[in-house]
Design an enzyme around this catalytic site. Structure first.
Site, PDB file in Angstrom:
ATOM      1  CE  LYS A 224      16.421  -2.767   4.390  1.00 32.12           C
ATOM      2  NZ  LYS A 224      15.072  -3.149   3.908  1.00 32.12           N
TER       3      LYS A 224
ATOM      4  CG  ASP B 137       0.912  -8.707  12.301  1.00 27.80           C
ATOM      5  OD1 ASP B 137       1.867  -8.439  11.546  1.00 27.80           O
ATOM      6  OD2 ASP B 137       1.058  -9.104  13.476  1.00 27.80           O
ATOM      7  CB  ALA B 138       2.478  -8.967   6.615  1.00 31.49           C
TER       8      ALA B 138
ATOM      9  N   GLY C  92       4.999   3.227  -0.808  1.00 32.71           N
ATOM     10  CA  GLY C  92       6.388   3.168  -1.231  1.00 32.71           C
ATOM     11  C   GLY C  92       6.637   2.189  -2.358  1.00 32.71           C
TER      12      GLY C  92
ATOM     13  CB  VAL D 200       7.379  -6.020   5.456  1.00 32.59           C
ATOM     14  CG1 VAL D 200       6.885  -5.671   6.847  1.00 32.59           C
ATOM     15  CG2 VAL D 200       6.345  -6.851   4.720  1.00 32.59           C
TER      16      VAL D 200
ATOM     17  CB  VAL E 164      10.349  11.159  -0.656  1.00 26.52           C
ATOM     18  CG1 VAL E 164       9.649  11.739   0.577  1.00 26.52           C
ATOM     19  CG2 VAL E 164      11.505  12.068  -1.080  1.00 26.52           C
ATOM     20  CB  THR E 165       9.194   5.783   1.521  1.00 28.55           C
ATOM     21  OG1 THR E 165      10.291   5.509   2.413  1.00 28.55           O
ATOM     22  CG2 THR E 165       9.612   5.449   0.087  1.00 28.55           C
TER      23      THR E 165
ATOM     24  CE1 TYR F 265      17.973   2.257   5.540  1.00 26.02           C
ATOM     25  CE2 TYR F 265      19.530   0.879   4.355  1.00 26.02           C
ATOM     26  CZ  TYR F 265      18.228   1.191   4.689  1.00 26.02           C
ATOM     27  OH  TYR F 265      17.195   0.429   4.215  1.00 26.02           O
TER      28      TYR F 265
ATOM     29  CB  SER G  40      -0.928   0.015   1.222  1.00 24.01           C
ATOM     30  OG  SER G  40      -0.173  -0.051   2.421  1.00 24.01           O
TER      31      SER G  40
END
Length: 407
Positions: free
Chosen positions: A255, A118-119, A59, A147, A286-287, A246, A57
């Site tokens: 990641k 809830d995934a 990004g 996610v 931009v998310t 990050y 839904s």
């Protein structure tokens, strides 16, 4: 159905309400911006590949949904976690974007089912598996996992893990970009303390590959993975300028776990169904998730200042991913087995130019170095504001129903 005139009200980059018409128009704009394929290459109606998109839904997950519709003619199941409208608040932006996406799919004659929940839970996994079995012939062709969440409850143990955005080893000072209530920009230095205790393990438990692998286990256990099944988890590497917070921080550890999971799943799927598992490394955007990370707002504004219209939007990147997953284009992997859709961002000349602007960025100089108008508009568009063509003086219905077609 309640109607209200909605104006943007925000605390920093977080907005309290979302605009239904603006969210709907943003979906239409993304659809138009997605490159059109050769019409002969898109299957008709119920002949399209069956896809599951987890985190559909917002990004890159939303981009995956729209690009999948346009480039591959997907049908299948989309999962997201959004809040309904109340008497005091509008629904979340993703709720309205999902409603608009459902309308678009119906108009195209594509069978998409939208689940809100809830995934991370096994209940949603069971519901998805039941739908694939009952409605889509018991065969899943693709799974895209996108996610970003602050916490996850492990269904086996009931333990809830919380993710954090922290550097590893030592504190990190970085520049960041803020706006006051009048939209005046400020470049400020902020310090983030290092990860402590089990911060790394908690973040990996939420944002690593555990839940992605659990989805595969669940679907495979029901015999639902089709021959040649492919799955991609969406990821990010980013610039050396943001690496400490990050890629070298707690989220970077997650990641790395996601990428290790991809290698494990790839070996397994190759043996069982002749399939593939990859991570897709996407470029900056931009998310709602990225604006929460210190330094990312400044970096993204400066990157846009360097690239301008050459910035590659998410829907273009996901169009390229779908072409690779479906075989319309060769699967182009780096030496670690990752699809790289971020080369435009990490090109040496681009990063050199951004680094020069980063060094020169102050409150006094930022307006000349970054595309602030674009960045602020992009943040507002996340919530349905500042979308061209929308009359924000007109009342708009906020009580929009969730697209419920699970039968």
């Amino acid at each position: 159905m309640s109607e209200r005139v909605l104006t943007p009200r925000n605390r920093g980059f977080l907005f309290l309400d979302s605009h239904p018409a603006g969210c709907g128009q943003s979906v239409a704009d993304m659809w138009q911006a997605c490159p059109a394929p050769d019409p002969a290459g898109v299957p008709e109606g119920d002949e399209g590949p069956v896809a599951l998109i987890v985190g559909s839904s917002a990004g890159y997950g939303l981009a995956a949904t729209l690009a999948g519709l346009k480039r591959a003619g997907i049908r299948g199941v989309l999962v997201s976690f959004e809040k309904a409208p109340t008497a005091r608040r509008t629904a979340t932006a993703g709720w309205y974007r999902t409603a608009a996406t459902a309308g678009l799919a119906r108009g195209l004659g594509r069978d998409l089912v939208f689940l809100n929940g809830d995934a991370f839970s096994d209940a949603i996994k069971d519901q998805v598996a039941d739908l694939v079995e009952r409605r889509f012939g018991g065969r899943l062709d693709h799974l895209i996992y996108s996610v970003a969440a602050p916490r996850r409850t492990d269904p086996d143990t009931g333990t809830t893990y919380a993710s954090v955005l922290k550097p590893i080893g030592r504190a990190n000072r970085t520049k960041t970009l803020l706006f006051d209530d009048q939209g005046v920009p400020e470049v400020r230095e902020v310090e983030t303390g290092p990860a402590e205790g089990d911060d790394v393990e908690q973040t990996v438990a939420v944002m690593g590959g555990a839940d992605w692998e659990r989805w595969i286990d669940h679907l495979d256990g029901r015999g639902l993975l089709g021959d040649g099944f492919t799955t991609a988890a969406l990821s990010y590497i980013g610039s050396p300028l943001t690496a400490a917070i990050y890629r070298q921080g707690t989220i970077g550890a997650a990641k790395a776990h996601l990428e290790a999971t991809a290698r494990t799943l790839n070996e397994r799927l190759a043996k069982t169904v002749g399939g593939r598992a990859v991570t897709s490394v996407n470029g900056a955007a931009v998310t709602q998730s990225s604006t929460a990370i210190p330094g990312i707002a400044l970096y993204t504004g400066l990157l846009r200042g360097v690239l301008g219209a050459d910035t590659v939007p998410p829907v273009h990147q996901l169009a390229a991913l779908w072409d690779q997953l479906t075989g319309a284009a060769p699967l182009a992997l780096d030496e670690e087995g990752r699809v790289r859709l971020d080369r435009w961002e990490l090109a040496e000349e681009v990063q050199t130019a951004v680094a020069e602007r980063w060094a020169a960025a102050t409150t006094d100089t930022i307006a000349d170095l970054a595309d602030l108008a674009w960045f602020r508009a992009e943040v507002q568009r996340l919530y349905g504001f500042s979308v061209p063509g929308v009359d924000y003086t007109a009342p708009v219905a906020t009580d929009v129903p969730w697209p419920d077609d699970t039968h």
